[in-house]
Design a protein around this motif. Structure first.
Motif, short mmCIF file in Angstrom:
data_model
loop_
_atom_site.label_atom_id
_atom_site.label_comp_id
_atom_site.label_asym_id
_atom_site.label_seq_id
_atom_site.Cartn_x
_atom_site.Cartn_y
_atom_site.Cartn_z
N TYR A 187 37.97 -122.97 -35.17
CA TYR A 187 38.53 -121.91 -36.03
C TYR A 187 37.87 -121.95 -37.42
N GLU A 188 37.33 -120.79 -37.82
CA GLU A 188 36.65 -120.59 -39.10
C GLU A 188 35.40 -121.45 -39.26
N LYS A 189 34.93 -122.05 -38.18
CA LYS A 189 33.72 -122.89 -38.25
C LYS A 189 32.60 -122.37 -37.36
N ARG A 190 32.93 -122.03 -36.14
CA ARG A 190 31.90 -121.64 -35.19
C ARG A 190 32.33 -120.40 -34.40
N ARG A 191 31.32 -119.65 -33.95
CA ARG A 191 31.54 -118.55 -33.00
C ARG A 191 31.27 -119.11 -31.59
N LEU A 192 31.92 -118.57 -30.63
CA LEU A 192 31.81 -119.09 -29.26
C LEU A 192 31.24 -118.03 -28.33
#
Length: 462
Positions: A336-341
């Motif tokens: 969450y709020e760090k990486r796109r998946l």
């Protein structure tokens, strides 16, 4: 008979002639003798010679003198026919005849007196005055002075001359002195915390005029007191004018210094966001790590007045994904709020779409990392189904939870793209080129800071 007639006429002439004395005539008469001499025409008659030593009264000219002579000698200077030359003392002017003679009627042939030589009263001097040694009399010297602040132009001294006129001409007092204007002292100031400027105040200078005390106006060249001054040296000038348009100027300098700390470098795999100029006194810098990296250390540092940063520089270490979780929420919260998946699902490792997609993505791992994209693979069918993030394996419960949460089918190739907020942004049923995926992210999903980083690292993946 003729002699008797002449005597009678002479007697009557003497009686008719008045012997009145006029005060102020200039003559000092003796025994009711007049000091006025009226010019009379002598009758053309033959008169006997009277040897009388004082036929006319003796001349005594006040402030002057008479030089008389007679053909009969020195004892007959006032006898009939005597002639006198008249002159005045210095400082006096002769009024009347310069030469008179004693007539048969016992009067002098003219009236003369000496008048004191006086010059006219001098005009008052505007913004000044004068003093005279002897009033308006001959040789009196008058000296001129001006009031403070004025200068004399013209003759400083004038003398009363014998012709009754003053030497020189009237001088004038002119204001040629500039006003007095004193500026404040120059000053140095430190920029306010977290700012590159500071507010500087000063008292406006007061201008005074040495002449009439009237200042027409004072002009300022530069910022007003109480203005914000940026870093550097600023010259403030004031100019004052008096009524005579004389000018006075003064200036002072405002120097503004910005206290700076050493420039901070962003951490590897991270970046900085700073307030103000980034390294000035009071500025705050916050450390951030790229997607997929976690921060180790103090996230904030402040530039202090001693030119040193508070705390120490943190580091960005690779993100540790914990796959040993019991739920999908536990897994997703880590991103969450760090990486796109990007979740890729295929029924079999030999699926041609799956192999094609993997081949394309493996060639653009730099672009994926630059855009903070993490790939989760769900491949195969139970009981041989595999779920992994890089080399880390997911549990069967998490795999099943992901499929149900994201509605991912096992029957065919498909992909789901999730943003940093956990929102389903796009789905694919066929392989997609990395450029298309990156264009979508760059156009719709980048934050301002990510966009700045992308511009700074544009050539990183080339």
């Amino acid at each position: 008979m003729l002699q008797g007639t002449s005597s009678l006429l002479l007697f009557l002439w003497a009686k008719v002639a008045s012997s009145t004395w006029y005060e102020g005539s200039g003559y000092a008469a003796a025994e009711r003798q007049t000091n006025e001499v009226y010019v009379e025409e002598t009758p053309h008659v033959s008169l006997p010679e009277y040897r009388v030593a004082q036929w006319c009264h003796r001349l005594n000219i006040q402030h002057g003198e008479a030089t008389c002579y007679s053909p009969r000698g020195g004892n007959y200077r006032s006898s009939m026919g005597a002639r006198c030359e008249l002159a005045c003392h210095r400082g006096y002017r002769l009024i009347g005849r310069r030469s008179v003679h004693c007539l048969l009627n016992r009067r002098w042939s003219g009236m003369t007196y000496c008048r004191q030589i006086r010059c006219h009263t001098l005009q008052a001097l505007y913004h000044g005055s004068y003093q005279c040694s002897n009033g308006v009399k001959l040789d009196s010297q008058c000296s001129y002075t001006c009031q403070p602040g004025y200068h004399l132009e013209g003759d400083r001294r004038r003398v009363c001359l014998e012709d009754g006129h003053w030497s020189g001409s009237d001088p004038i007092c002119v204001d040629i002195d500039p006003p007095k204007l004193r500026c404040p002292d120059s000053r140095e100031r430190i920029a306010e915390p977290d700012k590159l400027t500071t507010t500087v105040y000063w008292d406006r200078p007061r201008a005074t005029d040495s002449a009439d005390g009237v200042i027409k106006h004072v002009m300022l060249r530069g910022p007003e007191p109480g203005s914000e001054f940026p870093e550097g040296e600023h010259v403030i000038r004031y100019t004052a004018y008096d009524q005579a348009h004389n000018r006075a100027t003064c200036k002072f300098v405002v120097r503004v210094q910005v206290i700076r700390c050493p420039v901070l470098k962003p951490p590897e795999h991270g970046y900085l966001t700073c307030t103000s100029a980034g390294n000035n006194y009071g500025a705050t810098c916050e450390y951030h790590c790229d997607g997929g990296y976690e921060q180790q250390g103090t996230p904030l540092r402040v530039c202090q007045s001693n030119r040193q940063w508070s705390g120490s520089q943190p580091a960005c270490t690779p993100m540790r994904i914990n796959v040993d979780v019991n739920s999908v929420a536990g897994l997703m919260d880590q991103f969450y709020e760090k990486r796109r998946l990007l979740i890729i699902s295929a029924p079999d490792p030999s699926d041609r779409y799956y192999k094609m997609q993997n081949a394309m993505l493996q060639q653009d791992t730099c672009g994926l990392d630059l855009r903070h994209i993490t790939i989760i693979e769900l491949v195969g069918l139970p009981p041989h189904e595999v779920g992994r993030i890089h080399e880390q394996r997911l549990s069967d419960d998490v795999i099943e939870g992901l499929r149900q949460f994201l509605h991912v089918t096992r029957s065919r190739f498909n992909m789901v793209f999730i943003d940093k907020d956990g929102v389903d942004r796009d789905r694919y049923i066929q392989p997609v080129a990395p450029e298309e995926l990156f264009s979508f992210v760059d156009t719709y999903l980048l934050t301002s800071q990510e966009e700045l980083q992308r511009e700074q690292n544009r050539d990183t993946c080339n």
